[in-house]
Design an enzyme around this catalytic site. Structure first.
Site, PDB file in Angstrom:
ATOM      1  N   PRO A 145      40.133  41.279  37.050  1.00  0.00           N
ATOM      2  CG  PRO A 145      39.941  43.489  36.323  1.00  0.00           C
ATOM      3  CD  PRO A 145      40.366  42.111  35.868  1.00  0.00           C
ATOM      4  CB  CYS A 146      38.177  39.688  42.051  1.00  0.00           C
ATOM      5  SG  CYS A 146      38.657  40.975  43.238  1.00  0.00           S
ATOM      6  CD  GLN A 147      37.181  45.165  41.251  1.00  0.00           C
ATOM      7  OE1 GLN A 147      37.390  44.390  40.322  1.00  0.00           O
ATOM      8  NE2 GLN A 147      38.042  46.101  41.599  1.00  0.00           N
ATOM      9  CG  PHE A 149      33.208  36.951  39.377  1.00  0.00           C
ATOM     10  CD1 PHE A 149      32.155  36.476  38.610  1.00  0.00           C
ATOM     11  CD2 PHE A 149      34.309  37.480  38.734  1.00  0.00           C
ATOM     12  CE1 PHE A 149      32.217  36.513  37.221  1.00  0.00           C
ATOM     13  CE2 PHE A 149      34.384  37.514  37.345  1.00  0.00           C
ATOM     14  CZ  PHE A 149      33.331  37.029  36.592  1.00  0.00           C
TER      15      PHE A 149
END
Length: 396
Positions: A145-147, A149
């Protein structure tokens, strides 16, 4: 249940504080849209634009390759961007894991023979004992999950409970595949996260030789401004030395700044040109075309939405192309019958998928906002395909 698992499962349902003014504005916009849509469904409007026939076929950007015998395990599979890219590149699918249930429906609908584990009961990677896959997997791929960063996710990094890099590392270090591929937002290249990258990625995967690099989707024929970072690791130095970062397959120079197109054409390469949005969607030539602004990754965002708009600058970019980025419809027929502001072209789910590099044949399950969430959270499949091709060469 450990606290982290509980928060991980419920992060998509968090409540967000907004002002009363904003809440009233959202209600007004929603009411206007609802009434306009109702009128369209009752046939009170004439179709503003004809149903479009796209010119771009993303399958042409990733020709199906013969089976290479490399067995791939997918984590955080989402709507299948990485999975599809690796599949087209000839990899053998072992299994996919994804927490969000609707994503399992998408993957099974498109690849019924695949082993897909979805939802909090079977898709939660924090609960999996990866020892069962030892000796059965050659490569692990996934996009934690990229949230944590991303700017939209407030870049909390290690302090964000959605950070799943530790779980990706655990799978790699338990299964010990020949290689891994991990994708994330460009924010992870921010100097503020250099310590995180060193301590929680590179040092935690120290049995692997790792290369980190950036890719822009438009360099591979995808008509969208979308930059992402990849981490590719190999168990042996020999495979690592054979790997090359994918070279651009397409020339996007005339779309980087369409106003300077004539000047940039003087420096164009012999590569095929990346199509602009209007050309890709098969829309009439209006004398201006460009790349799509980055499609928002809003599946677990602040509110469910049928908009692909990512910023106020994006609103202008869409407007310059005479395309309406809000109120995306389930199909092209419904989009055609639902007039948008200023008589702009209204997008359908298939149109948005195409702008992300998903072919028409890849069907996304769920309501419109769920389909858009799967698109916006995914890796552009043609980009994944190029990485997969070069990894296969390195492992050969």
């Amino acid at each position: 249940m450990p606290a982290k698992q509980s928060v991980y499962k419920n992060s998509a349902r968090k409540e967000y504080d907004i002002t009363d003014e904003k809440r009233a504005e959202y209600r007004r916009i929603s009411q206007e849209a609802r009434l306009a849509k109702l009128a369209a469904e009752q046939g009170l409007h004439d179709a503003i634009h004809e149903v479009n026939t796209p010119k771009l076929d993303p399958n042409d950007l990733m020709p199906q390759l013969e089976t290479n015998g490399i067995r791939a395990l997918s984590l955080f599979a989402g709507g299948g961007g990485l999975d599809l890219g690796f599949d087209r590149a000839g990899y053998t699918h072992v299994a996919s894991y994804e927490l969000i249930p609707i994503c399992k429906d998408t993957l099974k609908a498109n690849r019924p023979s695949w082993a897909v584990y979805g939802g909090p009961d079977e898709g939660d990677v924090t609960l999996i004992d990866w020892k069962a896959y030892k000796g059965k997997v050659d490569l692990i791929q996934g996009g934690p999950p990229c949230q944590p960063f991303s700017i939209a996710g407030e870049q909390r990094g290690l302090d964000d409970e959605r950070n799943m890099w530790g779980e990706f590392n655990r799978a790699v270090n338990t299964i010990k595949p020949k290689a891994f591929v991990a994708e994330n937002v460009l924010g992870l290249m921010n100097p503020k996260f250099e310590g995180f990258v060193q301590k929680y990625i590179l040092e935690q995967l120290n049995d692997y030789h790792i290369v980190r690099f950036e890719m822009h989707a438009a360099d591979y024929g995808v008509p969208q401004i979308r930059r992402r970072v990849f981490f590719v690791g190999f168990k042996t130095k020999k495979a690592f030395s054979k790997f090359t970062i994918p070279e651009p397959t397409h020339d996007k120079s005339s779309l980087d700044n369409p106003k300077n197109r004539n000047v940039q054409d003087l420096f164009a390469t012999e590569k095929p040109k990346t199509m602009g949005v209007r050309e890709a969607l098969g829309l009439p030539d209006i004398g201006f075309d460009s790349l799509a602004p980055t499609i928002r990754s809003a599946f677990t965002g602040k509110r469910n939405t049928t908009s692909v708009l990512n910023s106020s600058a994006g609103q202008k970019a869409w407007g310059d192309m005479l395309i309406w980025p809000n109120g995306v419809q389930a199909d092209r027929e419904k989009a055609s019958g639902f007039p948008a502001k200023h008589d702009h072209f209204r997008l359908s789910v298939s149109d948005v998928g195409l702008l992300q590099g998903f072919p028409e044949s890849w069907k996304l399950s769920g309501a419109v906002y769920q389909a858009l969430g799967q698109i916006g959270n995914s890796v552009a499949p043609p980009v994944a395909y190029q990485v997969a091709k070069n990894v296969a060469i390195a492992l050969s």
